[in-house]
Structures are given as structure tokens and as C-alpha cells.
Scaffold this motif. Structure first.
Motif, PDB file in Angstrom:
ATOM      1  N   CYS A 606     -10.256  -2.437 -10.350  1.00  0.00           N
ATOM      2  CA  CYS A 606      -9.207  -3.135  -9.576  1.00  0.00           C
ATOM      3  C   CYS A 606      -8.638  -2.189  -8.529  1.00  0.00           C
ATOM      4  O   CYS A 606      -8.755  -0.978  -8.650  1.00  0.00           O
ATOM      5  CB  CYS A 606      -8.041  -3.552 -10.453  1.00  0.00           C
ATOM      6  SG  CYS A 606      -8.465  -4.310 -11.958  1.00  0.00           S
ATOM      7  N   LEU A 608      -5.770  -0.376  -7.464  1.00  0.00           N
ATOM      8  CA  LEU A 608      -4.524   0.059  -8.090  1.00  0.00           C
ATOM      9  C   LEU A 608      -3.864   1.111  -7.221  1.00  0.00           C
ATOM     10  O   LEU A 608      -4.502   1.708  -6.345  1.00  0.00           O
ATOM     11  CB  LEU A 608      -4.804   0.638  -9.477  1.00  0.00           C
ATOM     12  CG  LEU A 608      -5.498  -0.288 -10.477  1.00  0.00           C
ATOM     13  CD1 LEU A 608      -5.863   0.482 -11.733  1.00  0.00           C
ATOM     14  CD2 LEU A 608      -4.602  -1.477 -10.811  1.00  0.00           C
ATOM     15  N   THR A 623      -0.667  -2.961  -9.120  1.00  0.00           N
ATOM     16  CA  THR A 623      -1.911  -3.510  -8.579  1.00  0.00           C
ATOM     17  C   THR A 623      -1.689  -3.821  -7.106  1.00  0.00           C
ATOM     18  O   THR A 623      -0.598  -4.234  -6.702  1.00  0.00           O
ATOM     19  CB  THR A 623      -2.362  -4.778  -9.345  1.00  0.00           C
ATOM     20  OG1 THR A 623      -3.467  -5.347  -8.641  1.00  0.00           O
ATOM     21  CG2 THR A 623      -1.249  -5.810  -9.473  1.00  0.00           C
ATOM     22  N   LEU A 627      -4.186 -10.306  -9.711  1.00  0.00           N
ATOM     23  CA  LEU A 627      -5.117 -10.221 -10.838  1.00  0.00           C
ATOM     24  C   LEU A 627      -4.975 -11.485 -11.681  1.00  0.00           C
ATOM     25  O   LEU A 627      -3.850 -11.892 -12.010  1.00  0.00           O
ATOM     26  CB  LEU A 627      -4.786  -8.997 -11.707  1.00  0.00           C
ATOM     27  CG  LEU A 627      -4.924  -7.620 -11.052  1.00  0.00           C
ATOM     28  CD1 LEU A 627      -4.404  -6.533 -11.982  1.00  0.00           C
ATOM     29  CD2 LEU A 627      -6.384  -7.355 -10.685  1.00  0.00           C
ATOM     30  N   VAL A 633      -8.034  -4.073 -16.606  1.00  0.00           N
ATOM     31  CA  VAL A 633      -7.430  -3.203 -15.600  1.00  0.00           C
ATOM     32  C   VAL A 633      -7.964  -1.782 -15.751  1.00  0.00           C
ATOM     33  O   VAL A 633      -8.567  -1.224 -14.846  1.00  0.00           O
ATOM     34  CB  VAL A 633      -5.888  -3.239 -15.701  1.00  0.00           C
ATOM     35  CG1 VAL A 633      -5.258  -2.211 -14.774  1.00  0.00           C
ATOM     36  CG2 VAL A 633      -5.378  -4.634 -15.348  1.00  0.00           C
TER      37      VAL A 633
END
Ligand SMILES: C[S@@+](CC[C@H](N)C(=O)[O-])C[C@H]1O[C@@H](n2cnc3c(N)ncnc32)[C@H](O)[C@@H]1O
Length: 778
Positions: A606, A608, A623, A627, A633
Motif C-alpha cells: 500500500c 503509506l 495511508t 483502502l 497493510v
């Protein structure tokens, strides 16, 4: 005069480090007296003590100079202060680089060192503080303090760092990494204490064990370059841990010595029942016989089977059969990163690999065998492909890098490439206390664009819009690594046929028949074809986390946490949350890496960002993209410790004011009777960790839930802790999980921090309210 050759050797060794005689002699003289003429102590670990003392000397001089500078400032207010500060620093460098300061001159006029050493002179600056830095010189290395991280420049150790014009003028941008390539002299600056975390007590001033290389430590195999791009892996136990000085950690609050790790659940203290178990049975809190026996049937068959299998010699035969093959390690974040050869040998140690996803550095660690007479040696092939990556110069805590100037390195903390393209490991480098690092140093240490230093599939930037603080330094690792004693057994022979789907092809999720791995996950795949955790599975996991009491917590007959306290009286187990496991396909499975039942092992994916929170929680993780619910994650990565090692760290941390921040891998603790300490594990991300170490706590309604995921081993002792979203999470939302802290538990005063989670279910807030009303009532 008998010491003369030794003195010469010491001077020579220091000269090789760029430290001149005049600096060395007075310090050596003092040490000689301090150690009662014991050369062994001075020579130990390549004159570690001596080097440290020299740095201390420099530090004192810097302080002195600063004082003088301040006095000077007071006298003459006309000059611009920043310029003066930098000028002072420059002057310090000039002094250090051969121009003698008056104090040095004084020292250098001392009588001959050898004869001085025979005299019983009072020691002018005798320090009680032991080593500040640790150094191990590197064999064959031209200079451990190269002035450049550009491999093309060759050895420039004799060249002093030039003072940049903008540095003199103080115009360097705050985000611009400072040149961390320093001569030993300029490193004196690093020793100036800093307070990245205000309120931190005892900022790393506790002594470093001067006992060299005790038998703990992460044991990494040394990487040796045979030819560019080819790394040989000689067997060697390296005690990296001992080279790491305790440092200030980002966990800023006090934790009691008997702290409860954040995964431990604590039963409602109002409940009287906390049954002590008999005959190996676990009992739930209401006094009914615990369902552990049923659990065993359904979930621990695999465990038992794997143990039994693991203990037979026939397994060795199996290994031999398989040994010539190269097996893909599916747990690599990229899957295709490399292959491993499984070579049978009778070493007492079992090795496995963990490596970064960037295709660069491979770290190897040794894992002790617990079941086989022989061991499986999993060696990484010679595939490191970063010959042109520069050797890192003197780095901030021994692991930093000069990314700005050098480009990207493949190092993620354990080894680095030298000027010749050779890999070196961290023990060759100087370790500087966290508290000695300035904000600029930390800024240079962390790549602002990628705190993972290339260790993950994605880059993870960090940002601070609140103040000038930087994240504290730590070793970024993308896979958990055994510290020392943990019985983590990634043994192919330990995976029985029922624990893998060797006959599967392609994507297990795409066929109607559930594979063996799905059966291990309660008979269903936990993931949807989109890679999300299925809703019902997720909801049950969330419920188990949020209402552990409703899911019959597990109670150990003899809890490893209590056992290691060494008390005369064994306290009853406080209880462990029941968990649902996901079993992912792995190397013994016939499916492809893109199989839908391989999510966590493919690594973080992801967008991040590490950011400084605005509500007093320090750093946090958020994030940068929306999501969906059930999305993976990241996992919680750290050092794998045994319960005993954890206890030892707790004791140390209670002394030092710093603590480990462990998450227990306790999902089977109540299930397995007679769990040995080496099987009772936790993850400590304090020094070695991944981005999950930035995830803050939120009471109850957190947007992440941790789910145990088994990849390499089905024994439920070691597993991955994977974080999945509990709901849809919007871009820029902070990610959080419930650490499971019971702020009400008075037996274990785990007031880890004053909770600022902001949840309406905040347990800490409730407690404060309760104690307030109690005091009002009184
Ligand atoms: C795993 S670290 C999380 C990252 C940390 N905030 C940092 O700056 O590195 C846990 C520490 O973060 C802080 N923290 C986490 N959750 C918090 C919360 N809800 N309220 C206050 N502090 C919190 C506490 O200092 C705790 O010891």
C-alpha cells in the motif's frame, strides 16, 4: 619500557584510523592507569576503549569550545551567531585535522608516554562513563572512515572533510541531508547529546556493557565478496547485538519491569476466576473445562504432527532427497527474489534467510535446531546484485547511509557495500548512541523518501509537518529475524502433507476444491480473489480482538511469561486471546507465487507514509490511498525473542529506562501443554523493525486488526502478525491497532503511555474517569 611495542601498536592502530599520536598519547596514558596497566583491556576489540576515550576527549573539547564560544558571544554580539557556531565547528575540525589546539599542544608536550605510564600520576579526566562508541576495525579495510561514500573516489581517508560554504553560512536546508561522511575528528559532533523525544528520561547515558561479545546476538552470516556481484557466505557467528549500544527508542514512556507485552490480554480484574490449570487442561475463565482439548483436535494436530515428524531421523533422508534442488522462498516479499538451496548437514545450527525486497542485501541468520539431529542449511545463493553500491562511510549509528550523495544502497541495515564493492556487516562500524545523534544526523540517516531504505516493494516516505523532529534510527528489516534462542524452525520436513498443497497448480483460489492450506484455515480460504480478507473471517477476527472474554481466552498451565520471572511462586496465567489463523501456501505448495492464498508473504504493497501526529502520539503511520475493508497493510516485523529473552530485556530496560516493545506470538500458548520457553515467542521491533513500529494504539475501534498468518511453519509457535483493515480507510487516515493494553490492571501496572487515541471507547480515559470518581467518592 616493556610496553613499548604495545604502545607503538596502539599508536599505529589509531593512526590507521586517522587519529594522530598527540591525541592518542594522553588518553592512552590515562587508560593505562585507569586499567591498572592492563593492556588486555586497552587492546580488546581493536582498542575499542581507547577509541572511545579519544572521542570522549574530543567531546569534552567540543563542549569546552562551545562554552568559550558562548562566552565570546556574550562579549561580542555583533557577529551573527550561526556563523560563529559553524566557525567554531570549523575551527574544531581544523584542530582535529592536524592543527593543534592549545590544549592538544599542552598534552603533546607530555614526557614520553612509556615513562609516563610508569608514573602514578593523578588522572586529569578519569571518567567513570564507559564506552560511548563501539568499533571493530575491518580486516583489510584501508580506512574505516572514508571521507566519501563515492566508491569511485577510492581511499580518501587522509582527506579531511571540507567545510561546505553553505554549512559555514548555516544555509543548509533542514531537509537536506548533511554529509554524514566524517573524519573521526568531526564525529565528535555526533556525540553532542540531543533530545529527539522531549521528556525522555535517561537519554542513553547508561553504560554499555564493556564485556565483549557475550553469547547473545543476532547471528548473521558474513557476506564475503568473491567477485563483483557474487557473495559467498562463510559460516560465522557474529554478535551484532553486542555491538549495538542501548539507544533511546521511540517508545517514550516508562514501562514496568514486568511489563505485559502488547499482545497479552488481561482478564477483567473484577473477575475472581483465573483458574490454575490441572493435568494440562486449560480452563476458561468461568471455571468450565476449557475447550483446549477440542482445539487440539481441530487445530493442533498439525502442530503435533510436525513435531513428531521433525524428530525422526527419516526426515533427514527426506532432506537429502530434496537437497540438490533450489527451492523458491515464497516468503520473499517478491517471491521471485531468490532461491534457496537446501543442503543437509549435521550442523547444530539451522539457517534461514531473510532478505530485502529490493533484490539487494541478503541477511542470514542462524536458527537453532530444536528437533532434528542434523539441520537444514538454507543458504542463499550468490545472487546479490549491487556491486556498484558504495560502501557506506562512517554512519550515524553504524547503519546509516549516505543516500543523497551516493544514490540508493541496497543495505537495509546489516551489511553494506564497501568501496571495492564488497559487503561489510555492521560490526565493522561505529555505533553511536541514539541520544548523540542530532536532528540533522537523523535526517541524513533516514531517507525522507523511503524510510524502508529499499527493503520493501514500495517506498514509504516520512514527513513532519509539526516540528523539526526526525524519526529515531532503527534497523529497517522487512522480515522478522531471530535474535538468538527462539526455536523458529523453517524446516521443510516439518511441513507434513496435510499442511501444504504440493499437488496444486496455478492459483488455489481459482479451483473449486479447497486445498490443504485452506483446510488449515478453518476449511475455507481466508482471502477473496481480490486479496482481501473475507468479511465473515475478518469480523470474527475483529470480534476476538475486541471482546476476547467472549471467545474464551486461553490460559496456560504454566505461563511462559510468569515462568521466566523466576519467582518462587508461579503466578497463574493472565490469559491469552484466542485467535483465528490464516495458513498461506508456501514453498512446499505447487501453486504459483501469485496464488490468491499468498498475500502476506508477498509483502507490503500500500501507499503509506510515516508522519508526525498532531495529537501527541509522536510518529504514526497513515495511508495515502483509500483502502478497502479487509486489505492487508503490513505485518509487524521485529526480532523474534523467546519469553526468557524478553524478560531479560525487560530487566535491562527497567535499569536503563528503555524498554522493548514486544508483541507476543501467544496464539497457541494455552493450547500447547508444556510449551518450552524457546517456543514461547514474541516480536520486538524496538531496534529492528519495519514500518509497523510506527502504528499507534487505538482502544477498541481501531482501523486495523492483527491476524496470525502462518507461512513457513505450521506449528503455531512462530507466525506472522499481519495487519488488515477493519473497515474502509480513507486516504490520509492514520492507521492504528489495539495494542490490547489493559490500563486498569493494577497487578501489572502497564501504564505504557497516557492514551491519546481519541476513541470514545478509550480504556485509559475510562480509567482516569473511574479513578477520579473513586477519589471524589472517598
Ligand atoms: C509502537 S510505538 C508507535 C510509534 C510512536 N508513536 C513513535 O513515535 O515512534 C508505541 C508508542 O507510541 C506512543 N503511542 C502509541 N499509541 C498512542 C496513543 N494512543 N496515545 C499516546 N501515545 C501513543 C506511545 O509512546 C507508545 O509507547
Amino acid at each position: 619500557m616493556a610496553q613499548k611495542p604495545k604502545v607503538q601498536a596502539a599508536l599505529k592502530a589509531m593512526a590507521e584510523l586517522g587519529i594522530n599520536e598527540k591525541q592518542v598519547k594522553p588518553v592512552l596514558k590515562r587508560l593505562f592507569k585507569l586499567f591498572d596497566k592492563n593492556w588486555e583491556l586497552i587492546e580488546a576489540e581493536n582498542y575499542r576503549v581507547l577509541i572511545d576515550a579519544i572521542f570522549d576527549e574530543e567531546e569534552n573539547e567540543v563542549v569546552e569550545e562551545k562554552k568559550n564560544c558562548r562566552n565570546y558571544d556574550e562579549e561580542d554580539m555583533e557577529e551573527e551567531p550561526q556563523v560563529r557556531h559553524e566557525a567554531s565547528r570549523t575551527s574544531k575540525r581544523l584542530h582535529s585535522s592536524g592543527h593543534e589546539s592549545s590544549s592538544q599542544k599542552k598534552k603533546s608536550t607530555n614526557a614520553d608516554l612509556e615513562s609516563d605510564m610508569e608514573e602514578e600520576l593523578p588522572l586529569p579526566h578519569q571518567r567513570e562513563r564507559p564506552l560511548k562508541r563501539l568499533r571493530k576495525s575491518h580486516e583489510g579495510q584501508v580506512s574505516p572512515f572514508p571521507n566519501t561514500c563515492n566508491p569511485m573516489l577510492g581511499d580518501t581517508s587522509s582527506v579531511r572533510p571540507k567545510v561546505e560554504k553553505d554549512e559555514l553560512l548555516g544555509t543548509r536546508s533542514p531537509q537536506q541531508p548533511r554529509d554524514i561522511t566524517r573524519s573521526p575528528e568531526s564525529r565528535a559532533e555526533l556525540q553532542q547529546p540531543i533530545s529527539p523525544h522531549i521528556g525522555n528520561k535517561n537519554k542513553g547515558k547508561q553504560p554499555v556493557m564493556s564485556k565483549p561479545l557475550a553469547p547473545h546476538g543476532v547471528r548473521f552470516k558474513e557476506l564475503v565478496v568473491a567477485e563483483p556481484g557474487i557473495i559467498l557466505l562463510p559460516k560465522q557467528n557474529i554478535n551484532t547485538h553486542q555491538l549495538l549500544k542501548p539507544k533511546d527508542e521511540p517508545f517514550t514512556d516508562d514501562m514496568a519491569q514486568d511489563e505485559v507485552p502488547i499482545a497479552a490480554i488481561l482478564p477483567d480484574p473484577s473477575s475472581e476466576e483465573n483458574p490454575i490449570l490441572q493435568d494440562g487442561a486449560t480452563v476458561e475463565q468461568n471455571g468450565q473445562e476449557h475447550v483446549a482439548s477440542q482445539e487440539k483436535e481441530s487445530t493442533t494436530n498439525g502442530i503435533q504432527a510436525s513435531y513428531n515428524e521433525g524428530n525422526t531421523n527419516s526426515e533427514l533422508a527426506t532432506i537429502e532427497e530434496e537437497s540438490p534442488s533450489n527451492l523458491e522462498i515464497a516468503s520473499s516479499p517478491l517471491g521471485e527474489d531468490g532461491s534457496i538451496s537446501v543442503a543437509p548437514n549435521l550442523d547444530a545450527l539451522r539457517k534461514t534467510t531473510a532478505w530485502d525486497a529490493g533484490g539487494g542485501t541478503k541477511e542470514l541468520l542462524c536458527m537453532q535446531s530444536f528437533s532434528l539431529n542434523g539441520s537444514v542449511s538454507i543458504e542463499h545463493p550468490t545472487v546479490v546484485t549491487a556491486p556498484q553500491v558504495p560502501r557506506l562511510p562512517l554512519s550515524l549509528n553504524g547503519f546509516g547511509e549516505c543516500r543523497e550523495a551516493c544514490g540508493r544502497t541496497a543495505s537495509n541495515g546489516f551489511s553494506e557495500v564497501n568501496k571495492e564493492g564488497g559487503l561489510e556487516d555492521s560490526r565493522d562500524l561505529v555505533v553511536v548512541q541514539q541520544s548523540d545523534l542530532t536532528t540533522d544526523d537523523l535526517r541524513a540517516y533516514h531517507d525522507i523518501n523511503d524510510i524502508t531504505k529499499g527493503a520493501e516493494r514500495v517506498t514509504i516516505p516520512w514527513v513532519n509537518e509539526m516540528n523539526s523532529e526526525c524519526p529515531l534510527s532503527f534497523f529497517y528489516i522487512s522480515r522478522s529475524l531471530v535474535f538468538q534462542d527462539a526455536d523458529v524452525n523453517f524446516c521443510l520436513s516439518g511441513i507434513g502433507d496435510g499442511d501444504c498443497c504440493s499437488t496444486c497448480l496455478g492459483d488455489c483460489l481459482s479451483v473449486p476444491v479447497r486445498c490443504a492450506c485452506a483446510c488449515q484455515t478453518g476449511g475455507e480460504f481466508a482471502y477473496t480473489p481480490e486479496g482481501l480478507v473475507k468479511d465473515d473471517f475478518l469480523e470474527e477476527c475483529i470480534s476476538m480482538t475486541r471482546s476476547p472474554q467472549q471467545h474464551h481466552p486461553l490460559y496456560c498451565k504454566s505461563c511462559p511469561l510468569e515462568r521466566v520471572k523466576n519467582d518462587d511462586c508461579l503466578e497463574p496465567c493472565k490469559g491469552h486471546s484466542r485467535r483465528k489463523f490464516i495458513k498461506e501456501c508456501w514453498s512446499k505448495c505447487g501453486c504459483v507465487m501469485q496464488c490468491g492464498n499468498r498475500v502476506v508473504q508477498r509483502g507490503l504493497n500500500c501507499k503509506l507514509q510515516v508522519f508526525f501526529t498532531s495529537d501527541g502520539k509522536g510518529w504514526g503511520l497513515r495511508t495515502l490511498e483509500d483502502l478497502p475493508k479487509g486489505a492487508f497493510v503490513c505485518e509487524y516485523v521485529g526480532e523474534v525473542l523467546t519469553s526468557k529473552e524478553l524478560q531479560e530485556r525487560n530487566i535491562q530496560s527497567a535499569r536503563s529506562g528503555k524498554r522493548p516493545y514486544p508483541v507476543l506470538l501467544d496464539a497457541n500458548w494455552g493450547l500447547k501443554a508444556d510449551l518450552r520457553n524457546e517456543e514461547a515467542l514474541c516480536l520486538d521491533a524496538t531496534k529492528y523493525g519495519n514500518v509497523a513500529r510506527f502504528i499507534n494504539h487505538r482502544c477498541l475501534d481501531a482501523n486495523l486488526v492483527e491476524i496470525p498468518v502462518e507461512v513457513e511453519t505450521p506449528d503455531h509457535c512462530y507466525y506472522h502478525i499481519a495487519f488488515f483493515t477493519t473497515r474502509k480507510v480513507d486516504a490520509l487516515e492514520e492507521l492504528n491497532w489495539d495494542y490490547g493494553i489493559d490500563f486498569d490492571d493494577h497487578d501489572h501496572p502497564v501504564k505504557v503511555f497516557q492514551c491519546r487515541c481519541g476513541s470514545k471507547f478509550c480504556r485509559n480515559m475510562k480509567r482516569s474517569n473511574r479513578s477520579r470518581s473513586a477519589s471524589i467518592a472517598a
